[in-house]
Design an enzyme around this catalytic site. Sequence first.
Site, short mmCIF file in Angstrom:
data_model
loop_
_atom_site.label_atom_id
_atom_site.label_comp_id
_atom_site.label_asym_id
_atom_site.label_seq_id
_atom_site.Cartn_x
_atom_site.Cartn_y
_atom_site.Cartn_z
N LYS A 94 0.91 -1.26 0.08
CA LYS A 94 0.10 -0.10 -0.10
C LYS A 94 0.99 1.29 -0.01
O LYS A 94 1.81 1.45 0.81
CB LYS A 94 -0.96 0.08 1.20
CG LYS A 94 -2.06 1.17 1.28
CD LYS A 94 -2.89 0.98 2.68
CE LYS A 94 -3.87 2.11 2.50
NZ LYS A 94 -4.84 1.71 3.77
N SER A 169 -9.76 2.37 2.92
CA SER A 169 -8.88 2.88 1.97
C SER A 169 -8.07 2.09 1.37
O SER A 169 -7.38 2.69 0.18
CB SER A 169 -8.12 4.14 2.95
OG SER A 169 -7.17 3.27 3.89
N SER A 193 -9.75 -0.34 7.22
CA SER A 193 -9.16 -0.33 5.75
C SER A 193 -8.53 -1.50 5.18
O SER A 193 -8.10 -1.47 4.08
CB SER A 193 -8.34 0.91 5.62
OG SER A 193 -9.14 2.05 5.82
#
Length: 524
Positions: A94, A169, A193
């Site tokens: 990420k 997210s 997330s």
Amino acid sequence: MTEQSTAAEGLIRLSAADLAEKLRAGEVTAVEATQAYLDRIATVDGGERGVNAFLHVNAEEALAVAAEVDAIRAAGGAEAEALHYLAGVPIAVKDLIVTIGQPTTAGSKILEGWHSPYDATVVERLRAAKMPILGKTNLDEFAMGSSTEHSAYGPTRNPWDLDRIPGGSGGGSAAAVAAFEAPLALGTDTGGSIRQPGAVTGTVGVKPTYGSVSRYGAIAMASSLDQIGPVTRTVLDSALLHQVIGGHDPRDSTSLPEPLADLVAAAKTGNVEGLRIGIIKELHGEGYQAGVESRFNESLELLKEAGAEIVEVSCPNFQYALGAYYLIMPSEASSNLAKFDGVRFGLRVLPTDPPLTIERVMAATRAAGFGDEVKRRIILGTYALSAGYYDAYYGSAQKVRTLVQRDFDAAFELADVLISPTAPTTAFKLGEKLDDPLAMYLNDVATIPANLAGVPGLSLPGGLADEDGLPVGIQLLAPAREDARLYRVGAVLESLLEAKWGGPLLAQAPELATSGTLETQEAK
């Protein structure tokens, strides 16, 4: 399809554990596996209707690491014997986690093109295990969102339906795994997330116990809530990756001192007989999609048939968790994001007219560099922390946090593990909730309590909803430091569900049947 492309298609569908076994047996090379994933990314990720899971692809370095692993294995000897089990298995990271040699943007224009001078601890551990890093994945800007629509670099699309969100997210990491662009990925979980994207993409997502995985090198949104964790296709794969990245780190002041339990062994236990599994009364029923409830109830029946004792527990203060979270998180975010000022690093925007003061440079930079959702949360957090409002808002939210922690303590007196749907609905359409932030925030209602209390949570695929044929997630929660329980129960439930489905859930996604189906769907 050529013989070569058929072989590559088979490679990218292997679980990380199965790929690791083939690499160790010499049936496939790390370079072949890494190249197969890079080819898949090139096929499905770009373009107007691509998945857009990756913000940066790290092809050269990934292939170099893979070649190094192959050379060590070919030479044999002690060095080959010492290779980590996952050596040569590719992974995506990420883009909130800093890496040397690749840009780290946090999904924001304010960090566009920025290169970190150091690696996050989890990245150091991936490199030590010689796992090729495929690239950096898309996210809501600074991890603020539940849909990956708030990225400054465009939304990520759900591989099950390109018109729907992949969660947020960390939608980029979940979509990359679901679209067979990576066998493993790292995400961060502040209010769900990792788990909520896992639920809506049919993948496995784990939020470890707070402090059991180092946050050093993860760009902070809310420091008391953030946690790095694995995104995978199977529970065993999550345990394997968790074992790589977890453990004490002296550079993280919140890092737990004790070593991790043997999570891989827990994922292979295969027994829930006599285990008490608690249904959280407040986290299902009214407000949850009918198809979500159906799959949840089926999972309960399977666990019961496997010998688990199903009990109901009440956590009455969970109804206040969402409100408390959306005071604590923006407050901490407003403080953490103060460093992005246009002076020390990142974007710098100069005012168009004099005087050229630092205050005006900061204002111009933040106005241009931050998106609407980030600005909204900074304003909310600054207000909650302001003189005269601190006790009424932030102070009260922290008191609710304590009540949520006490609810968990009471619940774990009655049950060994808690269970709920991961998200109240399946994936909604892109743009559907962008104009209604409160509706967007409600997607995290089931995941937020775990972050407030610091307990571990795991989401695994629970099946497909009857209404839309989209994935449903089942969430398991355990006491702090008891992550092994999640893997034990999660692996059993996964096995029971796969027996019911006739195979892994991702195999049922028609869009993912071949590398060309994403292009086929474009014509719909």
